[in-house]
Design an enzyme around this catalytic site. Sequence first.
Site: not given
Length: 340
Positions: A116, A204, A207
Site C-alpha cells: 500500500k 482472484k 472488488k
Amino acid sequence: MNSVQRPVVLSGIQPSGRLTIGNYLGAIKNWLPLHEQYDCYYMLVDLHAITVRQDPKVLRERCYEFLALYIACGLDPAKNVLFVQSHVPAHARLSWVLNCYTQMGELNRMTQFKDKSAKHVDNINAGLFDYPVLMVADILLYDTAQVPVGDDQKQHLELTRDVAIRFNNIYLEQNGGQPVFQVPEPMIPPVGARIMGLQEPTAKMSKSDDAETNSVYLLDTPDVITRKIKRAVTDMDGSIRYAPAEKPGVSNLLSILSATSGESIAALEARFAGQGYGALKSATAEAVVECLKPVQARYNELREDRAGLQRVLKDGAERASQRADATLKRVHDVLGFIPQ
Ligand code: TRP
C-alpha cells in the site's frame, strides 16, 4: 445475550471498491450458516478505510451500500451483529494500548503495508503503518475464536496471535492466572468457491480491480453481466474440463456456474461434454443473472429505507459494545488504570 457462551466469529470488511460475485460466492455465502454455531460479528471498517484518502460522501454511501448488500445476500441482522467500526469507541482505545505492545520491526515486515505504501507514495501516513494493530484490536476485543479471512490477511492474523500471546504472558499473574485475550485462529472456509478474474483467471476476482470487465459486480445489470461473461478469457483447447492450472478461464466459468446453479462440477462437465465455450458462457451468464436477481431486488428495497439501515447499525453497535467494553475494561484493569 446468550446464556450459553458460544465461540465468536468476527470479520471486517473494507468499505472500498464494489462487491463482486467473488465476495458473495467465495465469502459471504459461507458466513450465512455460521450463526447456528457461533456468535457472529461482521463490521464495516471505516477507521481502516481512512488510511487511504476517501471522499466523505462516497465513503458514507458505500457503507450503506455494503450493509444493504450483505443483508440482501442473506446475512440476517437479527442473527448476526452487523456494525460500523467507528461506532464502537473501544476499537480505537484498545488499538492505542496495543500499539505499546507491538514492535516497529513487526509492523515493518507486513507485506500489505509495503504494497500500500508503494501504491500511495504521496500519503504514507502513520495510520497506514499502524493499520494491523487496529485489526489486532478489532479481533481481540470480541474474544474471537475464528476469523474468516483471505490469504492476504493471514499475516495480520499471525500478528494478532503474537500480540495476544505476548500480552497474556506479561499480565497472566495480574489477571489472576487467566489469559486476558483469547488467541484467535484463522477460519479456513469449507470448500467455498474461489472465483477468479474473468480477464485474468489466474488471480482472484477483486472488488478494487481497475479493469471493469475482470469482475462481475453484485449490482451489475443483467446485460452487463452477460456481456462480461461472454467476453471472459478461455483457451484454444476447446474442451470443457475443470483443470485450474491448465485451463484457468474455463475452470473458473465452471466454478461460477456450479456455485450459482448448485450443480456439481462433475455433473457440469458431463452435461457440457462435446459442446463449445459459447454454450458454457451462456449458461453461466444466465445462472449468475438468476442468482443475483433476488439479491438485487432485496437490495433495492433495503437501500430505500435508510432509517431501517440506521436502526440495524444502532442495534449492532450496542450489541458489539457490550462485549468490546468488557474486554477493554479487563485490559485497563490489568494495566493499572484507575477504574472509571
Ligand atoms: N484488513 C482486513 C482487509 O483488508 C479488514 C479487517 C479489518 C478485518 N479488521 C478486521 C478482517 C478484523 C478480519 C478481522 O480485508
